[in-house]
Design a protein around this motif. Structure first.
Motif, mmCIF file in Angstrom:
data_model
loop_
_atom_site.group_PDB
_atom_site.id
_atom_site.type_symbol
_atom_site.label_atom_id
_atom_site.label_comp_id
_atom_site.label_asym_id
_atom_site.label_seq_id
_atom_site.Cartn_x
_atom_site.Cartn_y
_atom_site.Cartn_z
ATOM 1 N N ALA A 465 33.870 28.993 41.969
ATOM 2 C CA ALA A 465 33.627 29.544 43.292
ATOM 3 C C ALA A 465 34.313 28.758 44.397
ATOM 4 O O ALA A 465 34.720 29.319 45.427
ATOM 5 N N GLY A 466 34.520 27.508 44.185
ATOM 6 C CA GLY A 466 35.146 26.713 45.237
ATOM 7 C C GLY A 466 36.647 26.911 45.344
ATOM 8 O O GLY A 466 37.226 26.684 46.420
ATOM 9 N N LYS A 467 37.277 27.299 44.260
ATOM 10 C CA LYS A 467 38.739 27.427 44.254
ATOM 11 C C LYS A 467 39.209 28.891 44.216
ATOM 12 O O LYS A 467 40.390 29.173 44.440
ATOM 13 N N ALA A 468 38.342 29.806 43.870
ATOM 14 C CA ALA A 468 38.748 31.215 43.712
ATOM 15 C C ALA A 468 39.121 31.821 45.051
ATOM 16 O O ALA A 468 38.454 31.546 46.061
ATOM 17 N N PRO A 469 40.194 32.644 45.092
ATOM 18 C CA PRO A 469 40.557 33.326 46.337
ATOM 19 C C PRO A 469 39.520 34.396 46.667
ATOM 20 O O PRO A 469 38.693 34.769 45.819
ATOM 21 N N VAL A 470 39.563 34.897 47.875
ATOM 22 C CA VAL A 470 38.657 35.969 48.265
ATOM 23 C C VAL A 470 38.943 37.191 47.378
ATOM 24 O O VAL A 470 40.103 37.602 47.228
ATOM 25 N N PHE A 471 37.916 37.731 46.771
ATOM 26 C CA PHE A 471 38.097 38.838 45.815
ATOM 27 C C PHE A 471 38.520 40.110 46.535
ATOM 28 O O PHE A 471 37.922 40.499 47.553
ATOM 29 N N ASN A 472 39.574 40.746 45.989
ATOM 30 C CA ASN A 472 40.076 42.022 46.515
ATOM 31 C C ASN A 472 40.146 42.991 45.340
ATOM 32 O O ASN A 472 40.964 42.829 44.438
ATOM 33 N N PRO A 473 39.245 44.021 45.311
ATOM 34 C CA PRO A 473 39.214 44.926 44.142
ATOM 35 C C PRO A 473 40.535 45.667 43.911
ATOM 36 O O PRO A 473 40.907 45.932 42.770
ATOM 37 N N PHE A 474 41.246 45.991 44.993
ATOM 38 C CA PHE A 474 42.534 46.704 44.840
ATOM 39 C C PHE A 474 43.563 45.795 44.171
ATOM 40 O O PHE A 474 44.223 46.179 43.198
ATOM 41 N N VAL A 475 43.704 44.564 44.682
ATOM 42 C CA VAL A 475 44.695 43.629 44.124
ATOM 43 C C VAL A 475 44.297 43.211 42.722
ATOM 44 O O VAL A 475 45.156 43.048 41.835
ATOM 45 N N TYR A 476 42.985 43.050 42.482
ATOM 46 C CA TYR A 476 42.511 42.682 41.151
ATOM 47 C C TYR A 476 42.896 43.754 40.123
ATOM 48 O O TYR A 476 43.406 43.456 39.043
ATOM 49 N N THR A 477 42.649 45.021 40.461
ATOM 50 C CA THR A 477 43.008 46.121 39.552
ATOM 51 C C THR A 477 44.528 46.179 39.345
ATOM 52 O O THR A 477 45.007 46.395 38.221
ATOM 53 N N LEU A 478 45.282 45.955 40.409
ATOM 54 C CA LEU A 478 46.741 45.951 40.293
ATOM 55 C C LEU A 478 47.203 44.810 39.399
ATOM 56 O O LEU A 478 48.151 44.963 38.612
ATOM 57 N N ASP A 479 46.524 43.668 39.492
ATOM 58 C CA ASP A 479 46.858 42.514 38.648
ATOM 59 C C ASP A 479 46.642 42.840 37.170
ATOM 60 O O ASP A 479 47.403 42.397 36.298
ATOM 61 N N LEU A 480 45.601 43.632 36.871
ATOM 62 C CA LEU A 480 45.329 44.008 35.487
ATOM 63 C C LEU A 480 46.351 45.027 34.954
ATOM 64 O O LEU A 480 46.750 44.979 33.791
ATOM 65 N N LEU A 481 46.768 45.943 35.829
ATOM 66 C CA LEU A 481 47.650 47.025 35.385
ATOM 67 C C LEU A 481 49.101 46.609 35.210
ATOM 68 O O LEU A 481 49.825 47.188 34.397
ATOM 69 N N LEU A 482 49.552 45.629 35.978
ATOM 70 C CA LEU A 482 50.968 45.231 35.921
ATOM 71 C C LEU A 482 51.099 43.934 35.150
ATOM 72 O O LEU A 482 50.844 42.849 35.681
ATOM 73 N N PRO A 483 51.476 44.006 33.869
ATOM 74 C CA PRO A 483 51.461 42.799 33.010
ATOM 75 C C PRO A 483 52.482 41.749 33.419
ATOM 76 O O PRO A 483 52.316 40.580 33.092
ATOM 77 N N ILE A 484 53.527 42.122 34.113
ATOM 78 C CA ILE A 484 54.553 41.122 34.456
ATOM 79 C C ILE A 484 54.386 40.605 35.881
ATOM 80 O O ILE A 484 55.208 39.860 36.378
ATOM 81 N N VAL A 485 53.284 41.013 36.561
ATOM 82 C CA VAL A 485 53.013 40.569 37.929
ATOM 83 C C VAL A 485 51.703 39.778 37.935
ATOM 84 O O VAL A 485 50.722 40.177 37.302
ATOM 85 N N ASP A 486 51.684 38.654 38.632
ATOM 86 C CA ASP A 486 50.486 37.814 38.704
ATOM 87 C C ASP A 486 50.138 37.560 40.174
ATOM 88 O O ASP A 486 50.835 36.822 40.875
ATOM 89 N N PHE A 487 49.037 38.228 40.630
ATOM 90 C CA PHE A 487 48.557 38.010 41.998
ATOM 91 C C PHE A 487 47.468 36.946 42.066
ATOM 92 O O PHE A 487 46.933 36.674 43.132
ATOM 93 N N GLY A 488 47.084 36.396 40.909
ATOM 94 C CA GLY A 488 46.070 35.341 40.886
ATOM 95 C C GLY A 488 44.653 35.828 40.845
ATOM 96 O O GLY A 488 43.721 35.034 40.675
ATOM 97 N N GLN A 489 44.399 37.090 40.982
ATOM 98 C CA GLN A 489 43.046 37.630 40.987
ATOM 99 C C GLN A 489 42.455 37.671 39.582
ATOM 100 O O GLN A 489 41.288 37.347 39.381
ATOM 101 N N ALA A 490 43.249 38.122 38.598
ATOM 102 C CA ALA A 490 42.715 38.286 37.242
ATOM 103 C C ALA A 490 42.289 36.971 36.622
ATOM 104 O O ALA A 490 41.336 36.909 35.839
ATOM 105 N N LYS A 491 42.961 35.867 36.976
ATOM 106 C CA LYS A 491 42.636 34.562 36.406
ATOM 107 C C LYS A 491 41.471 33.886 37.108
ATOM 108 O O LYS A 491 40.938 32.891 36.616
ATOM 109 N N ALA A 492 41.069 34.406 38.278
ATOM 110 C CA ALA A 492 40.052 33.720 39.085
ATOM 111 C C ALA A 492 38.650 34.232 38.838
ATOM 112 O O ALA A 492 37.679 33.608 39.295
ATOM 113 N N VAL A 493 38.492 35.374 38.129
ATOM 114 C CA VAL A 493 37.161 35.946 37.936
ATOM 115 C C VAL A 493 36.907 36.186 36.456
ATOM 116 O O VAL A 493 37.844 36.204 35.635
#
Length: 528
Positions: A465-493
Motif C-alpha cells: 500500500a505504501g508503494k502502489a500507484p493510485v489504482f485506475n481501473p481503465f489503465v489496470y484493464t489495459l495493462d492486462l489486455l496488452l501483453p507487451i505494454v507495462d503501465f505498472g498497474q498489474a504488478k501493483a495489485v
C-alpha cells in the motif's frame, strides 16, 4: 485396239480436238444407260496413253454423261493431258495409284471407288457433287492445285470413306457440304491453304469420323455447322489461322466428341454455339487467340469429362452465356490471360489445380465466385484461392480479395485436426484470421469496458500500500489486455477469487488477440 463403238468414236474425235463428248440425256440412272452412252475403260486407257491430237490442238479427255464399263486402270501411268468425267457412271473403281496427271475432274460422277495413293497431280482434283460408294484412297498423294469436294457424297460400307494420310495439297481442301459415311483420315497430311468443311456431315458411330492427327493446315479450318457422329481427332494438329467450328454439332456420347490434345492454333479457336455430346478435349493445346465457347452446349455422361483444357493456354477462355456444363471440367495447369465465365456455367465437379489467369470477367462479388472452389475434385487447393484473390487485387478490389483469403482459411480449417480447428474457430470469431482487423478493436473495446466496470466497483487490494500507484481501473484493464505494454498497474495489485480469474481471462484474451493480429498483419504483408 478392237473396233470402236459409235460412242467411243465420238470420244476419240472429241479428244483430238480437245473438245467434250457430251452424252447427257434426261435419265440419271447410269446403270441403265445403253451402248449409245457406254465407253469401255480399256479404250479410255489406250486413248490417254497413246492418243494423238489434231495439229495445233492440245488434247484433252472430256466426257460427260457416259457410262464407263470395266476398270479404268491408270496405276503408275503418265497421263499428259487433262482428264474430265462430268456426270459419268463408272461400273468399277478408277485406279490412278502412283500415276502422274495434269488434272482430274470427276464432278457429279458416280464411282464404286477411287484408288489414288501416291498420285502426283499438277493441277486440281475435282470431286464436287461426286458420289463414291466405296473408299477414296489418296494417301501420300501430292496435289499442286486444290482438292474440291463440295457436296460430294462418300459412302464406304467397309474401310474408310476418304484416306488422305500423309498427302500434300499445295492449295485448299474445299469440301463444304461433304457427306461421308465412314472415317475420313488425314493423319500427317499437309494442306498449304484452307480446309473447308462447312455444313459437312461425317458419320462413323463408335469410331473416329475425322482423323487429323498431326495434320498441318497453312491457313484456317472452316468448319462452321459441321455435324459429326463419332470422334473428331485433331491430336497434334497445327493450324496457321483460325479453327472455326461455330454452330457445329459433335456427337460421341460417353466418348470424345473433339479430341484436339496438343493442337496449335495460330489465331482463334471459335466454337461459339457448338453443341458437343461427349468430351471436348483440348489438353496441352496452344491457342494464340481466343478459345471461344460462348453460347456452347457441352455435355457428357455423369462423372465423365465434358471439357478438358488441362495444361493448355489461350489469350482468353470464353464461356459467355454458355449453357451449364454436364459432366466434369478439367482446367488443371491451364493458362489464360482472361477467363470469361459466369458462375452458373460450371458443373458440380471441377479440376482446377494449377489453373492460372490474369483477370476474370464479368466482375462479380467474391461470394458468387467462391462456391466453385469448393467443387474441386481434389478438395482444398490453396493456389485456387490465391489465384482468385490475385485476380481481384489486380483490379483494385481489395475487399473481395480479403473475402477470398478468409474463405481459404475457413476451407482449410476443415482439413485440419480437431485441436487445430478449435484454434481456427477462435481466430475466425475474434479477428477473422486477420482479414477482419476491426473485430480485434471491437473485442478489445468490449473487454476494456467490462474490466473497467468490474474493477471500478471492486478495487483489488494493493501488494504494497505504501508503494502502489493510485489504482485506475481503465489503465489496470489495459495493462492486462496488452501483453507487451507495462503501465505498472498489474504488478501493483493482487485480485482475489473471481476477480483473479477475470484478470487471468483478460490476459489470455489479450494474448489471443495480439497473436491473431500479428498473424493477420504477416499474412497481409506476404500477400503483397
Amino acid at each position: 485396239m478392237v473396233e470402236l463403238s459409235p460412242a467411243e468414236d465420238r470420244v476419240l474425235r472429241a479428244f483430238a480436238r480437245g473438245a467434250e463428248a457430251d452424252f447427257r440425256e434426261d435419265s440419271d440412272d447410269g446403270a441403265s444407260w445403253g451402248p449409245e452412252r457406254t465407253v469401255r475403260a480399256e479404250f479410255l486407257r489406250w486413248l490417254l496413253l497413246t492418243g494423238k491430237a489434231e495439229d495445233g490442238v492440245v488434247p484433252a479427255l472430256r466426257v460427260a454423261g457416259a457410262r464407263i464399263s470395266g476398270k479404268l486402270d491408270l496405276a503408275g501411268a503418265d497421263v499428259p493431258c487433262p482428264v474430265r468425267f462430268h456426270a459419268c457412271h463408272f461400273d468399277q473403281l478408277l485406279d490412278v495409284e502412283a500415276a502422274r496427271t495434269r488434272q482430274l475432274d470427276l464432278n457429279a460422277s458416280v464411282l464404286p471407288g477411287l484408288r489414288g495413293a501416291r498420285v502426283r497431280m499438277a493441277g486440281a482434283l475435282h470431286l464436287t457433287a461426286c458420289r463414291v460408294t466405296g473408299d477414296v484412297r489418296l494417301a501420300g498423294a501430292r496435289i499442286a492445285g486444290p482438292l474440291l469436294a463440295e457436296h460430294a457424297r462418300l459412302e464406304a460400307t467397309e474401310g474408310r470413306a476418304l484416306r488422305l494420310d500423309t498427302a500434300h495439297i499445295e492449295n485448299d481442301l474445299w469440301a463444304p457440304g461433304l457427306k461421308a459415311i465412314g472415317p475420313v483420315t488425314m493423319e500427317g497430311a499437309a494442306i498449304d491453304g484452307a480446309l473447308n468443311l462447312r455444313d459437312a456431315e461425317l458419320s462413323s458411330p463408335g469410331d473416329v469420323c475425322l482423323d487429323g492427327t498431326n495434320l498441318g493446315v497453312g491457313s484456317g479450318v472452316l468448319a462452321s455447322r459441321l455435324a459429326t457422329v463419332g470422334e473428331v481427332r485433331l491430336t497434334g494438329a497445327r493450324v496457321g489461322g483460325t479453327l472455326d467450328i461455330t454452330e457445329a454439332t459433335l456427337t460421341s456420347a460417353g466418348g470424345k466428341a473433339l479430341r484436339a490434345d496438343n493442337v496449335v492454333v495460330g489465331a482463334d479457336l471459335r466454337a461459339t454455339r457448338v453443341s458437343a455430346r461427349g468430351c471436348v478435349d483440348l489438353r496441352g493445346g496452344k491457342i494464340t487467340g481466343r478459345l471461344d465457347l460462348a453460347h456452347a452446349e457441352l455435355s457428357n455422361d455423369d462423372g465423365v469429362l465434358a471439357l478438358r483444357v488441362s495444361s493448355g493456354s489461350a489469350a482468353e477462355l470464353s464461356l459467355r452465356e454458355a449453357k451449364p456444363i454436364r459432366g466434369l471440367v478439367s482446367l488443371q495447369n491451364a493458362r489464360f490471360d482472361l477467363l470469361t465465365a459466369p458462375p452458373e456455367v460450371w458443373p458440380e465437379v471441377v479440376k482446377l489445380n494449377g489453373l492460372r489467369y490474369g483477370a476474370l470477367a464479368p466482375h462479380l462479388p467474391a461470394r458468387e465466385r467462391l462456391p466453385l472452389l469448393k467443387r474441386n475434385e481434389d478438395g482444398f487447393v490453396p493456389e485456387s484461392y490465391t489465384q482468385l484473390a490475385a485476380a481481384y487485387s489486380s483490379v483494385g478490389d481489395d475487399v473481395s480479395a480479403r473475402e477470398v483469403g478468409l474463405a481459404r482459411q475457413r476451407h482449410q480449417r476443415g482439413t485440419r485436426p480437431r485441436y487445430a480447428r478449435i484454434w481456427g474457430y477462435l481466430q475466425d470469431v475474434t479477428v477473422g484470421y486477420g482479414y477482419r482487423p476491426l473485430r480485434a478493436a471491437a473485442w478489445l473495446a468490449l473487454l476494456l469496458a467490462v474490466g473497467t466496470l468490474v474493477f471500478g466497483f471492486h478495487h483489488p487490494p494493493a501488494l504494497d500500500a505504501g508503494k502502489a500507484p493510485v489504482f485506475n481501473p481503465f489503465v489496470y484493464t489495459l495493462d492486462l489486455l496488452l501483453p507487451i505494454v507495462d503501465f505498472g498497474q498489474a504488478k501493483a495489485v493482487n485480485p482475489h477469487g473471481g476477480y483473479q480469474w477475470l484478470s487471468y481471462a483478460l490476459v489470455a484474451a489479450g494474448w489471443l488477440l495480439a497473436t491473431t493480429v500479428v498473424a493477420g498483419i504477416t499474412r497481409t504483408i506476404n500477400r503483397r
